[in-house]
Design a protein around this motif. Structure first.
Motif, PDB file in Angstrom:
ATOM      1  N   GLY A 180      -7.549   2.310   0.856  1.00 26.98           N
ATOM      2  CA  GLY A 180      -7.498   3.718   1.236  1.00 26.98           C
ATOM      3  C   GLY A 180      -7.975   3.941   2.662  1.00 26.98           C
ATOM      4  N   SER A 181      -7.839   2.913   3.512  1.00 28.27           N
ATOM      5  CA  SER A 181      -8.381   2.963   4.872  1.00 28.27           C
ATOM      6  C   SER A 181      -7.834   4.145   5.660  1.00 28.27           C
ATOM      7  N   PHE A 182      -8.748   4.932   6.233  1.00 28.63           N
ATOM      8  CA  PHE A 182      -8.429   6.067   7.105  1.00 28.63           C
ATOM      9  C   PHE A 182      -7.653   7.170   6.386  1.00 28.63           C
ATOM     10  N   LEU A 183      -7.757   7.193   5.070  1.00 31.20           N
ATOM     11  CA  LEU A 183      -7.247   8.308   4.293  1.00 31.20           C
ATOM     12  C   LEU A 183      -8.444   9.113   3.787  1.00 31.20           C
ATOM     13  N   THR A 184      -8.191  10.254   3.197  1.00 30.70           N
ATOM     14  CA  THR A 184      -9.297  11.112   2.754  1.00 30.70           C
ATOM     15  C   THR A 184      -9.710  10.782   1.320  1.00 30.70           C
ATOM     16  N   ARG A 185      -9.892   9.497   1.050  1.00 30.14           N
ATOM     17  CA  ARG A 185     -10.343   9.063  -0.270  1.00 30.14           C
ATOM     18  C   ARG A 185     -10.978   7.694  -0.155  1.00 30.14           C
ATOM     19  N   GLY A 186     -11.658   7.293  -1.207  1.00 29.08           N
ATOM     20  CA  GLY A 186     -12.262   5.976  -1.240  1.00 29.08           C
ATOM     21  C   GLY A 186     -11.297   4.927  -1.755  1.00 29.08           C
ATOM     22  N   PRO A 187     -11.748   3.666  -1.860  1.00 31.07           N
ATOM     23  CA  PRO A 187     -10.905   2.575  -2.345  1.00 31.07           C
ATOM     24  C   PRO A 187     -10.705   2.641  -3.848  1.00 31.07           C
ATOM     25  N   ARG A 188      -9.772   1.852  -4.347  1.00 30.28           N
ATOM     26  CA  ARG A 188      -9.500   1.819  -5.783  1.00 30.28           C
ATOM     27  C   ARG A 188      -8.788   0.516  -6.149  1.00 30.28           C
ATOM     28  N   ALA A 189      -8.848   0.174  -7.399  1.00 26.35           N
ATOM     29  CA  ALA A 189      -8.028  -0.909  -7.949  1.00 26.35           C
ATOM     30  C   ALA A 189      -6.774  -0.271  -8.532  1.00 26.35           C
ATOM     31  N   VAL A 190      -5.626  -0.849  -8.238  1.00 23.87           N
ATOM     32  CA  VAL A 190      -4.378  -0.310  -8.774  1.00 23.87           C
ATOM     33  C   VAL A 190      -3.586  -1.417  -9.464  1.00 23.87           C
ATOM     34  N   ARG A 191      -2.812  -1.011 -10.461  1.00 16.38           N
ATOM     35  CA  ARG A 191      -1.993  -1.952 -11.224  1.00 16.38           C
ATOM     36  C   ARG A 191      -0.612  -1.331 -11.418  1.00 16.38           C
ATOM     37  N   PHE A 192       0.427  -2.115 -11.074  1.00 15.63           N
ATOM     38  CA  PHE A 192       1.794  -1.628 -11.124  1.00 15.63           C
ATOM     39  C   PHE A 192       2.644  -2.467 -12.067  1.00 15.63           C
ATOM     40  N   GLU A 193       3.561  -1.799 -12.728  1.00 12.74           N
ATOM     41  CA  GLU A 193       4.604  -2.451 -13.512  1.00 12.74           C
ATOM     42  C   GLU A 193       5.882  -2.380 -12.678  1.00 12.74           C
ATOM     43  N   VAL A 194       6.474  -3.531 -12.381  1.00  8.42           N
ATOM     44  CA  VAL A 194       7.635  -3.587 -11.488  1.00  8.42           C
ATOM     45  C   VAL A 194       8.878  -4.008 -12.262  1.00  8.42           C
ATOM     46  N   GLY A 229      13.521  -3.091 -12.255  1.00  9.83           N
ATOM     47  CA  GLY A 229      14.642  -2.202 -11.984  1.00  9.83           C
ATOM     48  C   GLY A 229      14.532  -1.461 -10.675  1.00  9.83           C
ATOM     49  N   GLY A 230      13.894  -2.067  -9.692  1.00 10.09           N
ATOM     50  CA  GLY A 230      13.755  -1.422  -8.393  1.00 10.09           C
ATOM     51  C   GLY A 230      12.674  -0.360  -8.326  1.00 10.09           C
ATOM     52  N   VAL A 231      11.831  -0.287  -9.367  1.00  8.58           N
ATOM     53  CA  VAL A 231      10.782   0.731  -9.439  1.00  8.58           C
ATOM     54  C   VAL A 231       9.422   0.076  -9.667  1.00  8.58           C
ATOM     55  N   ALA A 232       8.411   0.560  -8.966  1.00 11.79           N
ATOM     56  CA  ALA A 232       7.028   0.165  -9.213  1.00 11.79           C
ATOM     57  C   ALA A 232       6.307   1.362  -9.808  1.00 11.79           C
ATOM     58  N   LYS A 233       5.890   1.235 -11.060  1.00 13.00           N
ATOM     59  CA  LYS A 233       5.230   2.342 -11.752  1.00 13.00           C
ATOM     60  C   LYS A 233       3.729   2.084 -11.810  1.00 13.00           C
ATOM     61  N   LEU A 234       2.949   3.013 -11.279  1.00  9.70           N
ATOM     62  CA  LEU A 234       1.492   2.890 -11.351  1.00  9.70           C
ATOM     63  C   LEU A 234       1.034   3.116 -12.786  1.00  9.70           C
ATOM     64  N   ILE A 235       0.421   2.097 -13.373  1.00  8.44           N
ATOM     65  CA  ILE A 235      -0.026   2.227 -14.763  1.00  8.44           C
ATOM     66  C   ILE A 235      -1.545   2.221 -14.887  1.00  8.44           C
ATOM     67  N   GLU A 236      -2.241   1.948 -13.778  1.00  8.08           N
ATOM     68  CA  GLU A 236      -3.699   1.957 -13.826  1.00  8.08           C
ATOM     69  C   GLU A 236      -4.255   2.171 -12.418  1.00  8.08           C
ATOM     70  N   SER A 237      -5.267   3.018 -12.313  1.00  8.46           N
ATOM     71  CA  SER A 237      -5.975   3.270 -11.064  1.00  8.46           C
ATOM     72  C   SER A 237      -7.442   3.467 -11.385  1.00  8.46           C
ATOM     73  N   VAL A 238      -8.298   2.607 -10.833  1.00  8.38           N
ATOM     74  CA  VAL A 238      -9.722   2.613 -11.178  1.00  8.38           C
ATOM     75  C   VAL A 238     -10.552   2.669  -9.896  1.00  8.38           C
ATOM     76  N   SER A 239     -11.474   3.620  -9.840  1.00 10.06           N
ATOM     77  CA  SER A 239     -12.318   3.792  -8.653  1.00 10.06           C
ATOM     78  C   SER A 239     -13.787   3.814  -9.041  1.00 10.06           C
ATOM     79  N   ASP A 240     -14.618   3.383  -8.105  1.00  4.27           N
ATOM     80  CA  ASP A 240     -16.067   3.511  -8.231  1.00  4.27           C
ATOM     81  C   ASP A 240     -16.452   4.768  -7.453  1.00  4.27           C
ATOM     82  N   ALA A 241     -16.838   5.816  -8.146  1.00  2.00           N
ATOM     83  CA  ALA A 241     -17.114   7.103  -7.496  1.00  2.00           C
ATOM     84  C   ALA A 241     -18.243   7.023  -6.477  1.00  2.00           C
ATOM     85  N   ARG A 242     -19.041   5.969  -6.531  1.00  2.00           N
ATOM     86  CA  ARG A 242     -20.157   5.828  -5.595  1.00  2.00           C
ATOM     87  C   ARG A 242     -19.703   5.334  -4.223  1.00  2.00           C
ATOM     88  N   VAL A 243     -18.486   4.774  -4.159  1.00  2.00           N
ATOM     89  CA  VAL A 243     -17.981   4.202  -2.909  1.00  2.00           C
ATOM     90  C   VAL A 243     -16.992   5.173  -2.284  1.00  2.00           C
TER      91      VAL A 243
END
Length: 233
Positions: free
Chosen positions: A149-163, A165-179
């Protein structure tokens, strides 16, 4: 570069010099004796424009060599994962992950970053990706990344995609609210039970195990002014 104009790259369109040297990134596969089995380079395959957002970014300033020459780190590949007949890599200054066909060397898909012919359509991820690290291919074929999330208005996160048919679907997003910020580096590893081990790199002195909802179960704190580049689980 000026002494060899054929090797120069014009970065003036993005605020850089008209005659610049850039660092091509090379991925190699070696056998246990060090023999080269396979090699792939960004040269001629990834356009300079795909890393344009980082060209004049202070955190991606040109590298200075001992003889005084400078070179721009346009791509910044930082992790490589294997898939059947392919590799997948993440690149900080491309804000993306790419899948490469081992036999042909062709780019099969791109996840994130600026659009190109092979870009996947992304579903469920309006926040986009920025400064990504530590791409992994899990046993079920899903793709995980540490999205700084560098230089965006949010912190970092772990993301998981299912790919597929030409589509990447976000199926998981996990953040540490302290960071709240991650300039660079970091990793995100999904554990067999579904928890995550995350270190957010520069911007945080912690390594944490988080539940899928982001609740901290374990936190390790580094000494002041130190951070962890990568943590395994």
């Amino acid at each position: 570069c000026p002494s060899n104009p054929s090797q120069c790259v014009d970065l003036s369109k993005w605020g850089g010099p008209a005659q610049a040297t850039i660092l091509d990134n090379v991925i190699q596969k070696l056998d246990r004796r060090g023999k080269l089995l396979w090699e792939w380079s960004t040269k001629g395959r990834i356009a300079t424009a795909e890393g344009a957002r980082w060209i004049t970014n202070p955190s991606a300033r040109p590298r200075v060599f001992p003889d005084g020459r400078t070179a721009y780190d346009i791509f910044h590949i930082n992790a490589v994962a294997q898939e059947k007949g392919a590799i997948v890599f993440s690149a900080r200054h491309l804000d993306a992950a790419y899948k490469i066909n081992l036999r042909s060397g062709a780019i099969a898909w791109k996840l994130g970053g600026t659009a190109r012919k092979q870009s996947l359509k992304v579903a469920g991820n309006p926040e986009g990706l920025s400064g990504v690290h530590d791409v992994r291919v899990l046993d079920d074929g899903t793709i995980t990344l540490h999205d700084n999330g560098s230089f965006l208005t949010r912190g970092p996160r772990a993301v998981r995609f299912e790919v597929g048919g030409g589509v990447a679907k976000l199926i998981e997003s996990v953040s540490d609210a302290r960071v709240k910020f991650s300039l660079c580096c970091g990793s995100a590893r999904r554990m067999p039970g579904g928890n995550w081990v995350i270190t957010s790199g520069a911007g945080s002195s912690t390594v944490s195990e988080l539940t899928p909802s982001g609740r901290p179960l374990l936190t390790l704190t580094m000494p002041t002014n130190l951070f962890t580049y990568r943590a395994d689980a």
